[in-house]
Design a protein around this motif. Structure first.
Motif, PDB file in Angstrom:
ATOM      1  N   SER A 136       0.670  -1.087  -0.011  1.00 21.29           N
ATOM      2  CA  SER A 136      -0.236  -0.051  -0.251  1.00 21.29           C
ATOM      3  C   SER A 136       0.952   1.257   0.150  1.00 21.29           C
ATOM      4  CB  SER A 136      -0.844  -0.052   1.141  1.00 21.29           C
ATOM      5  OG  SER A 136      -1.898   1.225   1.288  1.00 21.29           O
ATOM      6  N   LYS A 193       1.263   2.383  -7.107  1.00 20.72           N
ATOM      7  CA  LYS A 193       0.647   1.722  -8.045  1.00 20.72           C
ATOM      8  C   LYS A 193      -0.371   2.317  -8.830  1.00 20.72           C
ATOM      9  CE  LYS A 193      -0.576  -1.625  -5.233  1.00 20.72           C
ATOM     10  NZ  LYS A 193      -0.173  -1.115  -3.936  1.00 20.72           N
ATOM     11  N   SER A 194      -1.546   2.813  -7.740  1.00 18.88           N
ATOM     12  CA  SER A 194      -2.498   3.632  -8.549  1.00 18.88           C
ATOM     13  C   SER A 194      -2.225   4.909  -9.156  1.00 18.88           C
ATOM     14  CB  SER A 194      -3.603   4.020  -7.657  1.00 18.88           C
ATOM     15  OG  SER A 194      -4.008   2.677  -7.064  1.00 18.88           O
ATOM     16  N   THR A 195      -1.090   5.491  -8.646  1.00 17.58           N
ATOM     17  CA  THR A 195      -0.623   6.915  -9.125  1.00 17.58           C
ATOM     18  C   THR A 195      -0.114   6.269 -10.529  1.00 17.58           C
ATOM     19  OG1 THR A 195      -0.286   7.703  -7.188  1.00 17.58           O
ATOM     20  CG2 THR A 195       0.855   8.731  -8.821  1.00 17.58           C
ATOM     21  N   LEU A 199      -0.707   3.785 -12.560  1.00 15.83           N
ATOM     22  CA  LEU A 199      -2.038   3.393 -13.671  1.00 15.83           C
ATOM     23  C   LEU A 199      -2.837   4.666 -13.970  1.00 15.83           C
ATOM     24  CD1 LEU A 199      -3.058   0.648 -14.726  1.00 15.83           C
ATOM     25  CD2 LEU A 199      -5.002   0.959 -13.144  1.00 15.83           C
ATOM     26  N   ARG A 200      -3.039   5.713 -13.038  1.00 21.88           N
ATOM     27  CA  ARG A 200      -3.757   6.763 -13.010  1.00 21.88           C
ATOM     28  C   ARG A 200      -2.964   7.639 -14.272  1.00 21.88           C
ATOM     29  NH1 ARG A 200      -7.749   8.593 -10.150  1.00 21.88           N
ATOM     30  NH2 ARG A 200      -7.135  10.679 -10.036  1.00 21.88           N
ATOM     31  N   PHE A 204     -11.823   0.504 -12.143  1.00 25.24           N
ATOM     32  CA  PHE A 204     -11.299   0.937 -10.920  1.00 25.24           C
ATOM     33  C   PHE A 204     -11.883   0.219  -9.788  1.00 25.24           C
ATOM     34  CE2 PHE A 204      -9.349   4.416 -13.414  1.00 25.24           C
ATOM     35  CZ  PHE A 204      -7.878   4.140 -13.230  1.00 25.24           C
ATOM     36  N   GLN A 205     -11.161   0.075  -8.602  1.00 30.58           N
ATOM     37  CA  GLN A 205     -11.765  -0.406  -7.271  1.00 30.58           C
ATOM     38  C   GLN A 205     -13.175   0.282  -7.135  1.00 30.58           C
ATOM     39  OE1 GLN A 205      -9.032  -0.110  -4.230  1.00 30.58           O
ATOM     40  NE2 GLN A 205     -10.173  -1.194  -2.787  1.00 30.58           N
ATOM     41  N   ASP A 209      -7.440  -1.330 -11.768  1.00 30.91           N
ATOM     42  CA  ASP A 209      -6.986  -0.923 -10.493  1.00 30.91           C
ATOM     43  C   ASP A 209      -7.650  -1.890  -9.274  1.00 30.91           C
ATOM     44  OD1 ASP A 209      -5.688  -0.033  -8.134  1.00 30.91           O
ATOM     45  OD2 ASP A 209      -6.022   2.013  -8.662  1.00 30.91           O
ATOM     46  N   GLU A 210      -6.952  -2.808  -8.821  1.00 26.14           N
ATOM     47  CA  GLU A 210      -7.582  -3.725  -7.947  1.00 26.14           C
ATOM     48  C   GLU A 210      -9.157  -3.902  -8.132  1.00 26.14           C
ATOM     49  OE1 GLU A 210      -6.115  -4.153  -4.285  1.00 26.14           O
ATOM     50  OE2 GLU A 210      -4.514  -2.803  -4.478  1.00 26.14           O
ATOM     51  N   VAL A 255      -3.629  -3.676 -11.515  1.00 25.84           N
ATOM     52  CA  VAL A 255      -2.711  -3.191 -10.151  1.00 25.84           C
ATOM     53  C   VAL A 255      -3.155  -4.251  -8.941  1.00 25.84           C
ATOM     54  CG1 VAL A 255      -2.653  -1.428  -8.288  1.00 25.84           C
ATOM     55  CG2 VAL A 255      -2.208  -1.032 -10.836  1.00 25.84           C
ATOM     56  N   THR A 256      -2.362  -4.805  -8.218  1.00 28.98           N
ATOM     57  CA  THR A 256      -2.774  -5.500  -7.158  1.00 28.98           C
ATOM     58  C   THR A 256      -1.984  -5.425  -5.845  1.00 28.98           C
ATOM     59  OG1 THR A 256      -3.760  -7.702  -6.372  1.00 28.98           O
ATOM     60  CG2 THR A 256      -1.838  -7.566  -8.036  1.00 28.98           C
TER      61      THR A 256
END
Ligand code: ATP
Ligand code: MG
Length: 354
Positions: A38, A42-44, A46-47, A81-82, A158-159, A190-191
């Motif tokens: 965490s 990762k999300s950044t 992907l975004r 996205f999640q 994303d997850e 992303v995971t």
């Protein structure tokens, strides 16, 4: 479909570097998983690929096309996205059609594409339902249909499975993999779940603090982690402290010297790692010791029945050593009891210096 290239991609938030000069080359139709703890970025990342966050520096290419400064809708990427909120007052078909309608696709073509997308995710029979009449996994599949309906060049996830229970997650995961292969979709996933990454991806990029620690096929990363961080993140559990003692030799705190087969690319040389499934236990010397057998004496502290395997937790001079012994009716290996002193043995080539 297109390949995706990231070149020295960087992003800071309030003076903190979140993504740090990240480089990555993805092939067309490749399924790549970003795996990491965490907050590692990762999300950044992907975004930024999706166009939802702007990099401070660096470039993003889809094929030959520089998309770094393009808004999301001009990148032609499907996103899940999640949370994947579906529109609650629209039917399944309406949800999937929405993106096409925004793109002013004709009615007949929209209907045909929605039908095909729903068939791909095996939801065509529920096209007229509302989201609240669906299970979590079904909603997830609709979200996927919505992302693939306009034939995106890339799928960015994303997850997307994190809201599902373990069984459903495994199911939707294999559907996702099938779909990705059928459509030859370049996919970034992303995971923070190592099992998920291992079972679904062509390659895994392990991230830590905004950088890629290692990128490779799942079996490469599993068998040959480059660093202690990667090994730990991939569930490796036996880390023996000590020091490198000349080429191919490692000295434990007890003074015992062991051989090893491999050195991680980013090894610091202070830890020897061995996977639990690569260790055999015996009373006294191991019966069939291969030439490169390494053996230590340890005391059984705990025996845990885990269904398909038995887990032994041993004490090796203050260090925990975990051993997995597969259960099955084809052989009846010896059982060991708490308090017993046993010999734990493995091949030098299955030990990695980290
Ligand atoms: N819009 C933002 N504004 C400020 N800080 C942000 C923003 N987005 C992300 N961050 C910070 O950047 C870091 C990385 O966040 P990111 O969401 O990329 O992590 P992650 O790897 O996806 O984590 P997780 O597994 O928890 O989703 C975190 O410290 C986060 O607080
Ligand atoms: Mg995230």
């Amino acid at each position: 479909m297109s390949s995706i290239t990231l070149q020295a991609l960087s992003k800071s938030y309030g003076g903190t570097v979140t993504v740090d000069r990240l480089d990555l080359d993805m092939r067309e139709a490749e399924f790549l998983a970003f795996l990491g703890p965490s907050g590692c970025g990762k999300s950044t990342t992907l975004r930024m690929i999706a166009g939802l966050a702007m990099p401070d520096s660096g470039r993003i290419l889809f094929g030959e096309r520089d998309v770094t400064r393009l808004p999301p809708y001009r990148r032609n990427a499907g996103l899940v996205f999640q949370g994947y909120a579906l529109f609650p007052n629209m039917t399944v078909a309406g949800n999937v059609a929405f993106g096409l309608q925004m793109r002013r696709t004709g009615k007949a073509e929209t209907e045909e594409r929605v039908r095909r997308a729903l068939e791909l995710v095996r939801m065509a029979h529920l096209a007229d339902r509302l989201p609240r009449q669906l299970s979590g996994g079904q909603q997830q599949r609709v979200a996927l249909a919505r992302a693939i309906v306009y034939s995106p060049d890339a799928l960015l996830l994303d997850e997307p499975l994190s809201a599902l229970d373990a069984k459903l997650r495994a199911e939707v995961r294999s559907e996702l993999r099938r779909l990705q292969q059928d459509l030859a979709l370049t996919t970034v996933f992303v995971t923070h779940d190592q099992d998920e990454a291992i079972s679904v991806a062509d390659r895994i990029a392990v991230m830590s603090a905004g950088r890629i620690e290692q990128v490779g096929r799942p079996e490469e990363i599993y068998a040959a982690p480059a660093s202690l961080f990667v090994a730990e993140f991939l569930g490796m559990s036996n880390f023996l402290p000590g020091a490198s003692d000349g080429p191919g030799r490692f000295r434990l705190a007890s003074g015992q010297v062991l051989g090893f087969g491999r050195t991680g690319a980013r090894a610091r040389g202070a830890t020897l790692a061995v996977r639990p499934e690569n260790i055999r236990l015996s009373r006294g010397a191991p019966a069939e010791a291969p030439g490169d057998c390494q053996a230590v004496d340890a005391v059984v502290e705990e025996v845990l029945y885990r269904g398909s395997l038995v887990e032994y937790r041993l004490d090796l001079g203050g260090t925990r050593l975990t051993v997995h012994r597969q259960n099955g009716d084809h052989d009846r290996p010896e059982a060991f009891a708490r308090g017993e002193t046993v010999t734990a043995a493995w091949r030098a080539r299955s030990a990695i210096l980290l």
